[in-house]
Structure formats: C-alpha cells, structure tokens
Scaffold this active site. Structure first.
Site, mmCIF file in Angstrom:
data_model
loop_
_atom_site.group_PDB
_atom_site.id
_atom_site.type_symbol
_atom_site.label_atom_id
_atom_site.label_comp_id
_atom_site.label_asym_id
_atom_site.label_seq_id
_atom_site.Cartn_x
_atom_site.Cartn_y
_atom_site.Cartn_z
ATOM 1 N N TYR A 80 8.631 6.703 -10.778
ATOM 2 C CA TYR A 80 8.004 5.445 -11.463
ATOM 3 C C TYR A 80 8.938 4.117 -10.706
ATOM 4 O O TYR A 80 7.918 3.359 -10.331
ATOM 5 C CB TYR A 80 8.327 5.228 -12.999
ATOM 6 N N PHE A 132 -15.865 -12.834 2.162
ATOM 7 C CA PHE A 132 -16.059 -11.397 1.704
ATOM 8 C C PHE A 132 -16.516 -11.323 0.474
ATOM 9 O O PHE A 132 -16.148 -12.167 -0.424
ATOM 10 C CB PHE A 132 -14.907 -10.435 2.070
ATOM 11 N N THR A 133 -17.412 -10.564 -0.008
ATOM 12 C CA THR A 133 -17.902 -10.396 -1.316
ATOM 13 C C THR A 133 -16.936 -10.464 -2.629
ATOM 14 O O THR A 133 -16.983 -11.393 -3.213
ATOM 15 C CB THR A 133 -18.802 -9.098 -1.526
ATOM 16 N N ASP A 222 -6.455 -12.313 5.578
ATOM 17 C CA ASP A 222 -6.900 -10.968 4.962
ATOM 18 C C ASP A 222 -6.842 -9.946 6.258
ATOM 19 O O ASP A 222 -7.647 -10.344 7.243
ATOM 20 C CB ASP A 222 -8.667 -11.079 4.695
ATOM 21 N N LYS A 265 -8.751 0.283 4.596
ATOM 22 C CA LYS A 265 -9.257 0.074 6.008
ATOM 23 C C LYS A 265 -7.972 0.221 6.889
ATOM 24 O O LYS A 265 -7.828 1.128 7.576
ATOM 25 C CB LYS A 265 -9.898 -1.111 6.011
ATOM 26 N N ARG A 388 -26.148 -5.916 4.097
ATOM 27 C CA ARG A 388 -25.260 -7.030 4.069
ATOM 28 C C ARG A 388 -26.275 -8.287 4.325
ATOM 29 O O ARG A 388 -26.157 -8.885 5.294
ATOM 30 C CB ARG A 388 -24.190 -6.912 5.086
ATOM 31 N N PHE A 454 -25.207 -6.196 -5.781
ATOM 32 C CA PHE A 454 -25.311 -5.062 -4.625
ATOM 33 C C PHE A 454 -24.833 -3.698 -5.179
ATOM 34 O O PHE A 454 -25.303 -2.799 -4.810
ATOM 35 C CB PHE A 454 -24.846 -5.504 -3.482
HETATM 36 N N1 F0G Z 1 -11.503 -7.889 2.689
HETATM 37 C C1 F0G Z 1 -12.218 -7.232 3.674
HETATM 38 C C2 F0G Z 1 -12.441 -8.071 4.901
HETATM 39 C C3 F0G Z 1 -12.917 -6.182 3.105
HETATM 40 O O1 F0G Z 1 -13.771 -5.608 4.121
HETATM 41 C C4 F0G Z 1 -12.621 -5.441 2.031
HETATM 42 C C5 F0G Z 1 -13.511 -4.372 1.603
HETATM 43 C C6 F0G Z 1 -11.832 -6.117 0.936
HETATM 44 C C7 F0G Z 1 -11.263 -7.167 1.300
HETATM 45 C C8 F0G Z 1 -11.517 -5.552 -0.231
HETATM 46 O O2 F0G Z 1 -11.000 -4.302 -0.111
HETATM 47 O O3 F0G Z 1 -12.191 -2.577 -0.946
HETATM 48 O O4 F0G Z 1 -9.922 -2.184 -0.671
HETATM 49 O O5 F0G Z 1 -10.976 -3.562 -2.428
HETATM 50 N N2 F0G Z 1 -14.479 -3.938 2.224
HETATM 51 C C9 F0G Z 1 -15.107 -2.613 1.972
HETATM 52 C C10 F0G Z 1 -16.512 -2.649 3.054
HETATM 53 C C11 F0G Z 1 -15.578 -2.484 0.666
HETATM 54 O O6 F0G Z 1 -17.079 -1.561 2.869
HETATM 55 O O7 F0G Z 1 -16.668 -3.417 3.816
HETATM 56 P P1 F0G Z 1 -11.209 -3.146 -1.227
#
Ligand code: F0G
Length: 481
Positions: A80, A132-133, A222, A265, A388, A454
């Site tokens: 832990y 980003f979303t 990011d 990623k 997208r 989405f």
């Molecule tokens: N920032 C970027 C540029 C991303 O592409 C993503 C995730 C995140 C933040 C969030 O990270 O998923 O680990 O919580 N992109 C994925 C995609 C979901 O399919 O493009 P996460």
C-alpha cells in the site's frame, strides 16, 4: 531509426518487432453487423467486442505491450505504501522529464480532475490549443471556460502545415491582455486529439511557455499523445533533427510547470499521473490524491501496470518503437488519399482521420455525419472507429446544439496491434463505402445524456439507410463476410 529500403522501390512501413502472443479475431457477416450496431444504439462505444473485427476505437490501454514490459510486471512490489515499484516509476519519470515530483492517478482524466479542482474556479478561463472531451468537462463542471487558440490552419482538414496543433501566439497575447487575471494556467495538448492527432512544434511550445511565464502564469502540458508528437518534432522540425528523443523531451519539459498524461497512451500501460518540477505546486495538488485516487505510492494503479509503465516510458524514447504508429497512420492516410477518400492531411498521430463532412456532404451536421460514418464503416467492414464531431460536443447551456468545428471519424491504430494486411482491408472497405456514400443517411438521438453524451448516448437512423447499405454490400461482395 535505421532507414530500410526495398529493392522493388516499395515504400511501406516495415515492422521492427515480432509478434509472439496473438488473439483470435472473428468477422461476423454484414447482416449481423447491421443488427449489432442497431443493438448498440448506433454508438460504436456500445458495441460488443465479439462483433468487432478491427477495433480502431482508440489506442487507449490497448497498445501492444513488449516482452520487457510483461517481464517487469512479474517483479512488481505490491504494498500500500512505500512500494519499490513506485520508486522505480518516479525514478524513470525523473530521468525522462527531469521532474522531481510525481502524483499518481488512475488515468489521464483523474489527473485532469486534480489539476482542475486545484486551479479552476467559477469564471476561470483556460486557454489551450484545442480541447479534449474529458478536459473540457472537468473545467466546465467547475464553472470555468475553455478558450481554443489553435492556429487557423489547425482546423483546415486538408493542409501541408507540419504542426497544425500550434498555438496562435498573437491570440494568446491578446487573451492575456484582455483577461489575464482570469487565467490560472494555459494547457498545451501535445498533440491534439480531436483535430486529427496534429502535433505542436518544439519552437511553438517554447514560445507559448515564454508568453505564459511573462504573465506570471503556469503552463500545463497534456502529454498523453507526446509519443507521436516527439516523432513529428524529430522528423519535421529542422532544429530537432539531430537531437535524441530524450533531449527533445528534456527541452520541452524544462519549459513546463506541470506535465500530466494518460499512461493508457504514453507508456503503453494503464494509469496516469502528474509530473511536477516545483514542490509548492506538488503540495497544492497532493491532498486530492489520497481522497480520489489512492495512497500516494499507487494512486489507483495496480503495481503491475506501474512497472509496465516505467518500461513503456523508457521504450517511448526509442525511435524504432515510436515511429511505428505514425508510419502506419501515414500509410493508411496516403492509400485513402490516392483513392480519393477525404482524409485529414497531413497524417498525424493516434489514427487515420476521415473527414466526415466531405465524405457525407449530403448529411446535415445536425444529423451527425461523423456518427453516421462510424456506423457505416462498422457495417461495411466490422471496423470500429470513434466519432469525433458534434456528438462528442456538449450542448450549450440553453440546450442548443454546439456544432463541432470538424466532423471526423477517427480510426485509431493502437501501436503494434494491426498488421499491414489488416490496414489494407480497412482501406478497401472504406473505399467501397465511399463509392456507395449516397446510400448513407444521418442519425438522431433517442437517449441523450447531458454530459459526455458520446459515451452512452443512443441514436437511430433517420431512414432505412442501414438496410440499403447491407443490400448493396451483398450485391457487390456476394457471399463474402
Ligand atoms: N488527454 C488526451 C489528449 C487524451 O487523448 C485522453 C484520452 C485523455 C487526456 C484522458 O485520458 O482516457 O486515461 O482518462 N483519450 C482517449 C482516446 C480516451 O480514446 O482518445 P484517460
């Protein structure tokens, strides 16, 4: 990266790895595919894997892992607090980013939550090259606003600009002059997810950081898509051509105050975190980690994934590893381009992006051309992509539709997962679909969640176009799957 030429002059990406673990795939008949997308509410997020042949939804958490990563997972130190695995991971981050502090988080958006909760207030403005979303959702939830400052070329889908993710520096200066007091930090997304995985140049990152620091504010990077961005800096930017990826990463990191990333990623594992230079910034965010993620030495991640991430980050500094994604994406993009299919150019990172507004120019934006194209590509080939476009946007506060500036279908190429013949198959089915594009119609919502719609939203076709598409497929492909 060694250059390998073919005697016959072919210019194709050659894999610099061998495949030692495989997973069987099925391709279900087109009739079942039409049924499956209907069951999924015409939302590719809701499809089941058993119905999918090529899963190009995302690269998130689904990149192929290396033998070194799998081996490292076996020696993880599960505890832990005080785990040796965490020390190995922080040492690796220190080596790569030259940062002294690290806060673990279970994935990228969890890091976004911590940063947003620490710095965003009602009325804050967060400038960024592009949103980003999940980033935007965290900011707007707290009453903040996102201001997009990407260069105009960034949202031109056909271009030769090598760094379409760059900031417009003049716009950034003007925003600081007008509203500087409302800006806690500027976010640089390297590279930009929603506009085709387009990179930011080293020169632009440094210039942005200089402006932001001159105004006494923070720069947050990011780095989720940094891997591909590094490749593009090395191959497209004159000043970086003789630098190693490690040197480029150090140059970037030196200018950033906070670097966060999705390790789903960056690092080919599952997790995330925030790397920080300054102790006071680290302490400001630290208390949120045990509250929302887990103790400071794991932050919601499994130790096995942390070991894989440390090795994955190390492999991200190897051009042979890093080049595979962009080279496959370029191959797919160029092949489609040659066949006249509208794609985003130049090829970026993450995946090949189809321009749904040109592909389906007869479908109104209010009827979601990118969503319709995602459904049609699945029916035509069992290929799952990700919308997208407008479906990925949130409605305005007054309930009106926020039409996206670009309507894209992203076909992600998770790294080292697909073979060239699978990519050729995808190109073939997309070309067939393009030749039958008039058959494809729009979609409308039947169930629409108010946030991140989405993910769970359910839609239906505005006509019987999916049946027409299946009929045409049968006619052309006879008894083929
Ligand atoms: N920032 C970027 C540029 C991303 O592409 C993503 C995730 C995140 C933040 C969030 O990270 O998923 O680990 O919580 N992109 C994925 C995609 C979901 O399919 O493009 P996460």
């Amino acid at each position: 990266m060694a250059e390998i030429r073919f005697y016959n002059g072919d210019d194709i990406p050659l894999e610099l790895h061998k495949v030692r673990i495989v997973q069987k795939l099925d391709l279900v008949p087109v009739e079942r595919r039409a049924e499956a997308i209907n069951e999924a509410g015409f939302n590719t997020f809701l499809l089941k894997n058993k119905d999918i042949f090529l899963d190009m939804l995302t690269d998130s958490g689904v990149n192929a892992m290396s033998d070194r990563q799998l081996a490292a997972m076996m020696v993880a130190d599960d505890s832990y607090a005080g785990s040796a695995t965490f020390t190995r991971l922080t040492d690796k981050l220190k080596e790569i980013f030259d940062t002294d502090y690290f806060l673990p988080a279970h994935q990228g958006r969890a890091a976004e939550n911590i940063i947003a909760m620490t710095f965003v207030k009602e009325g804050s403005i967060i400038p960024m090259n592009y949103h980003f979303t999940t980033t935007k959702a965290h900011i707007t939830r707290l009453g903040g606003f996102v201001e997009e400052l990407v260069i105009d070329e960034g949202i031109k889908l056909t271009s030769t600009h090598p760094f379409k993710g760059n900031f417009d520096l003049e716009k950034l200066e003007t925003l600081f002059e007008k509203n500087g007091d409302k800006i806690p930090f500027v976010r640089i997304e390297t590279g930009t997810n929603l506009i085709g995985g387009q990179p930011v140049s080293l020169e632009n990152m440094e210039a942005v950081a200089d402006i932001v620091h001159r105004h006494g504010k923070l720069v947050v990077m990011d780095a989720s898509l940094l891997q591909d961005n590094l490749y593009f800096i090395k191959t497209r930017e004159e000043q970086a051509k003789d630098l190693t990826l490690r040197e480029i990463t150090h140059r970037i990191s030196k200018k950033m105050d906070i670097i966060y990333f999705s390790a789903r990623k960056l690092g080919f594992a599952r997790g995330g975190g925030i790397a920080i230079h300054d102790k006071s910034l680290y302490l400001k965010m630290r208390e949120l980690v045990p509250m929302f993620e887990g103790f400071l030495t794991y932050g919601g991640m499994s130790v096995r994934e942390m070991e894989a991430m440390a090795v994955g980050l190390d492999e991200t500094m190897d051009m042979d590893v890093v080049s595979q994604g962009p080279l496959f994406i370029k191959y797919m993009t160029d092949e489609l381009l040659m066949l006249g299919v509208p794609v985003v150019t130049p090829a970026g990172g993450l995946g090949c992006h189809l321009d749904a507004s040109r592909f389906l120019s007869h479908v109104r934006q209010e009827e979601y051309p990118a969503g319709a194209l995602a459904a049609a590509v699945y029916i035509a080939g069992g290929i799952r992509g990700m919308e997208r476009g407008t479906i990925s946007e949130q409605r305005e506060a007054d309930g009106s539709e926020h039409l996206a500036s670009v309507e894209l279908l992203r076909l992600a190429l998770p790294r080292r997962v697909f073979t060239l013949s699978q990519v050729k198959y995808a190109v073939d089915r997309i070309k067939w679909l393009f030749d039958h594009r008039e058959l494809i119609g729009g979609l409308r919502f039947v169930e629409e969640p108010s946030s991140l719609r989405f993910f769970f939203g359910r839609l239906e076709p505005v006509s019987d176009w999916p049946e027409k598409l299946v009929e045409a497929f049968r006619k052309d492909f006879k008894d083929s799957l």
